[in-house]
Design a protein around this motif. Structure first.
Motif, PDB file in Angstrom:
ATOM      1  N   ASP A   1     -28.257  27.857  64.898  1.00  0.00           N
ATOM      2  CA  ASP A   1     -28.746  26.516  65.245  1.00  0.00           C
ATOM      3  C   ASP A   1     -28.742  26.312  66.757  1.00  0.00           C
ATOM      4  OD1 ASP A   1     -29.405  25.626  62.728  1.00  0.00           O
ATOM      5  OD2 ASP A   1     -27.432  24.743  62.349  1.00  0.00           O
ATOM      6  N   LYS A   2     -27.743  26.825  67.444  1.00  0.00           N
ATOM      7  CA  LYS A   2     -27.687  26.715  68.908  1.00  0.00           C
ATOM      8  C   LYS A   2     -28.813  27.534  69.545  1.00  0.00           C
ATOM      9  CE  LYS A   2     -22.710  26.346  68.642  1.00  0.00           C
ATOM     10  NZ  LYS A   2     -21.472  27.094  68.747  1.00  0.00           N
ATOM     11  N   LEU A   3     -29.112  28.695  68.975  1.00  0.00           N
ATOM     12  CA  LEU A   3     -30.173  29.549  69.509  1.00  0.00           C
ATOM     13  C   LEU A   3     -31.548  28.895  69.355  1.00  0.00           C
ATOM     14  CD1 LEU A   3     -29.020  33.013  68.081  1.00  0.00           C
ATOM     15  CD2 LEU A   3     -28.768  32.183  70.421  1.00  0.00           C
ATOM     16  N   LYS A   4     -31.742  28.142  68.283  1.00  0.00           N
ATOM     17  CA  LYS A   4     -33.039  27.496  68.049  1.00  0.00           C
ATOM     18  C   LYS A   4     -33.397  26.529  69.168  1.00  0.00           C
ATOM     19  CE  LYS A   4     -32.484  25.653  64.042  1.00  0.00           C
ATOM     20  NZ  LYS A   4     -32.552  25.038  62.723  1.00  0.00           N
ATOM     21  N   GLY A   5     -32.420  25.920  69.785  1.00  0.00           N
ATOM     22  CA  GLY A   5     -32.672  24.951  70.836  1.00  0.00           C
ATOM     23  C   GLY A   5     -32.988  25.564  72.187  1.00  0.00           C
ATOM     24  N   ASP A   6     -32.853  26.861  72.326  1.00  0.00           N
ATOM     25  CA  ASP A   6     -33.089  27.541  73.601  1.00  0.00           C
ATOM     26  C   ASP A   6     -34.395  28.319  73.502  1.00  0.00           C
ATOM     27  OD1 ASP A   6     -33.021  28.950  75.965  1.00  0.00           O
ATOM     28  OD2 ASP A   6     -30.988  29.723  75.678  1.00  0.00           O
ATOM     29  N   ASN A   7     -35.490  27.741  74.007  1.00  0.00           N
ATOM     30  CA  ASN A   7     -36.791  28.389  73.849  1.00  0.00           C
ATOM     31  C   ASN A   7     -37.041  29.529  74.844  1.00  0.00           C
ATOM     32  OD1 ASN A   7     -37.274  26.944  76.168  1.00  0.00           O
ATOM     33  ND2 ASN A   7     -39.161  26.000  75.439  1.00  0.00           N
ATOM     34  N   ARG A   8     -36.015  29.876  75.621  1.00  0.00           N
ATOM     35  CA  ARG A   8     -36.174  31.058  76.473  1.00  0.00           C
ATOM     36  C   ARG A   8     -36.232  32.330  75.634  1.00  0.00           C
ATOM     37  NH1 ARG A   8     -31.275  31.355  80.064  1.00  0.00           N
ATOM     38  NH2 ARG A   8     -30.362  30.527  78.168  1.00  0.00           N
ATOM     39  N   PHE A   9     -35.585  32.309  74.466  1.00  0.00           N
ATOM     40  CA  PHE A   9     -35.464  33.524  73.668  1.00  0.00           C
ATOM     41  C   PHE A   9     -36.071  33.350  72.281  1.00  0.00           C
ATOM     42  CE2 PHE A   9     -31.688  33.216  76.427  1.00  0.00           C
ATOM     43  CZ  PHE A   9     -31.958  34.299  77.261  1.00  0.00           C
TER      44      PHE A   9
ATOM     45  N   ALA B   1     -37.985  38.396  74.363  1.00  0.00           N
ATOM     46  CA  ALA B   1     -37.539  39.120  73.171  1.00  0.00           C
ATOM     47  C   ALA B   1     -36.102  39.615  73.285  1.00  0.00           C
ATOM     48  CB  ALA B   1     -38.474  40.293  72.914  1.00  0.00           C
ATOM     49  N   ILE B   2     -35.580  39.698  74.476  1.00  0.00           N
ATOM     50  CA  ILE B   2     -34.251  40.268  74.719  1.00  0.00           C
ATOM     51  C   ILE B   2     -33.446  39.328  75.600  1.00  0.00           C
ATOM     52  CG2 ILE B   2     -33.037  42.198  75.841  1.00  0.00           C
ATOM     53  CD1 ILE B   2     -34.393  42.979  73.285  1.00  0.00           C
ATOM     54  N   ARG B   3     -32.163  39.242  75.326  1.00  0.00           N
ATOM     55  CA  ARG B   3     -31.261  38.431  76.141  1.00  0.00           C
ATOM     56  C   ARG B   3     -30.733  39.281  77.295  1.00  0.00           C
ATOM     57  NH1 ARG B   3     -31.557  36.501  71.380  1.00  0.00           N
ATOM     58  NH2 ARG B   3     -31.266  34.299  70.952  1.00  0.00           N
ATOM     59  N   ASN B   4     -31.633  39.668  78.154  1.00  0.00           N
ATOM     60  CA  ASN B   4     -31.300  40.452  79.333  1.00  0.00           C
ATOM     61  C   ASN B   4     -31.995  39.760  80.498  1.00  0.00           C
ATOM     62  OD1 ASN B   4     -31.090  42.458  81.373  1.00  0.00           O
ATOM     63  ND2 ASN B   4     -31.093  44.082  79.845  1.00  0.00           N
ATOM     64  N   GLU B   5     -31.345  39.659  81.632  1.00  0.00           N
ATOM     65  CA  GLU B   5     -31.905  38.925  82.767  1.00  0.00           C
ATOM     66  C   GLU B   5     -33.024  39.679  83.490  1.00  0.00           C
ATOM     67  OE1 GLU B   5     -28.464  40.416  85.900  1.00  0.00           O
ATOM     68  OE2 GLU B   5     -28.725  38.290  85.518  1.00  0.00           O
TER      69      GLU B   5
ATOM     70  N   TYR C   1     -36.196  37.964  85.326  1.00  0.00           N
ATOM     71  CA  TYR C   1     -36.850  36.791  84.747  1.00  0.00           C
ATOM     72  C   TYR C   1     -36.494  35.574  85.587  1.00  0.00           C
ATOM     73  CZ  TYR C   1     -37.844  39.322  80.409  1.00  0.00           C
ATOM     74  OH  TYR C   1     -38.310  40.202  79.484  1.00  0.00           O
ATOM     75  N   ASN C   2     -37.441  34.646  85.686  1.00  0.00           N
ATOM     76  CA  ASN C   2     -37.074  33.384  86.312  1.00  0.00           C
ATOM     77  C   ASN C   2     -36.562  32.466  85.206  1.00  0.00           C
ATOM     78  OD1 ASN C   2     -39.234  31.804  85.161  1.00  0.00           O
ATOM     79  ND2 ASN C   2     -40.615  32.700  86.668  1.00  0.00           N
ATOM     80  N   ARG C   3     -35.972  31.384  85.545  1.00  0.00           N
ATOM     81  CA  ARG C   3     -35.305  30.517  84.556  1.00  0.00           C
ATOM     82  C   ARG C   3     -36.286  29.857  83.603  1.00  0.00           C
ATOM     83  NH1 ARG C   3     -30.332  27.320  86.271  1.00  0.00           N
ATOM     84  NH2 ARG C   3     -29.776  28.147  84.285  1.00  0.00           N
ATOM     85  N   ASP C   4     -37.576  29.723  83.994  1.00  0.00           N
ATOM     86  CA  ASP C   4     -38.544  28.985  83.193  1.00  0.00           C
ATOM     87  C   ASP C   4     -39.288  29.847  82.177  1.00  0.00           C
ATOM     88  OD1 ASP C   4     -37.860  26.763  84.670  1.00  0.00           O
ATOM     89  OD2 ASP C   4     -39.442  27.085  86.137  1.00  0.00           O
ATOM     90  N   GLU C   5     -39.135  31.164  82.227  1.00  0.00           N
ATOM     91  CA  GLU C   5     -39.871  32.024  81.305  1.00  0.00           C
ATOM     92  C   GLU C   5     -39.335  31.850  79.889  1.00  0.00           C
ATOM     93  OE1 GLU C   5     -41.295  35.990  83.008  1.00  0.00           O
ATOM     94  OE2 GLU C   5     -39.566  35.464  84.266  1.00  0.00           O
ATOM     95  N   THR C   6     -40.255  31.653  78.957  1.00  0.00           N
ATOM     96  CA  THR C   6     -39.874  31.413  77.566  1.00  0.00           C
ATOM     97  C   THR C   6     -40.318  32.573  76.677  1.00  0.00           C
ATOM     98  OG1 THR C   6     -41.933  30.229  77.136  1.00  0.00           O
ATOM     99  CG2 THR C   6     -40.044  28.912  77.853  1.00  0.00           C
TER     100      THR C   6
END
Length: 186
Positions: free
Chosen positions: A133-141, A94-98, A86-91
């Protein structure tokens, strides 16, 4: 069938397509564009015997080759596929895997009818509510809360065949139903 080398998700990289993995299909869904509702391909969440997860994608051109074979909950032997990072900009991942698996023309997908490897029936993550709450702010996942712990998990020690083992018990609720969960620790 003889057991051949299976790769772990950590070993996968984009240097070759000669990979072999044993996985369970946890979720399968059609990808469509929001504006035109055009079919973009199939998305799959696979997990392995270490409970590691990876996202896979099948382009619409080769989807017919796999539509009848793919079923949620089944275990598959998959060979000869591409791995992409994944590149850094992909939002909305579904999975927290690179990295993710990309089905290509050379891929083989076969149900493991001989049950060569044991993979648990489900895979999930537990997070502290304060971390959501921290996860909500990260729209990558993507994230979804399906329940809350009703009571604090309790670690229980017991003996089986003269070996001390442990499990953790807790109650999970979605506000309407309550489930007693037991996780057996290895």
């Amino acid at each position: 069938m003889s057991f051949s080398k299976s790769h772990t998700f950590d070993e996968l990289n984009d240097s070759t397509t000669y990979w072999t993995i044993w996985v369970r299909a946890q979720s399968i869904w059609k990808g469509v564009t929001m504006k035109t509702n055009k079919f973009r391909g199939y998305n799959i969440i696979f997990f392995d015997d270490t409970n590691s997860r990876i996202h896979a994608f099948i382009e619409p051109q080769i989807c017919p080759k796999f539509e009848e074979e793919l079923q949620e909950g089944c275990i598959y032997i998959i060979r000869n596929f591409s791995v992409k990072y994944y590149n850094r900009d992909e939002t909305n991942r579904a999975i927290r895997n690179e990295k993710h698996i990309y089905f290509n023309q050379d891929i083989t997908l076969k149900k493991d009818s001989e049950k060569v490897i044991r993979i648990e029936p489900q895979s999930f993550d537990l997070f502290l509510l304060s971390n959501v709450d921290k996860l909500k702010g990260d729209n990558r996942f993507l994230s979804d809360v399906v329940g809350l712990l009703e009571d604090s998990p309790t670690k229980i020690a017991y003996r089986k065949e003269k070996v001390e083992k442990h499990n953790v018990k807790f109650t999970l609720t979605d506000g309407r139903y309550y489930w007693t969960i037991t996780i057996h620790l290895l």
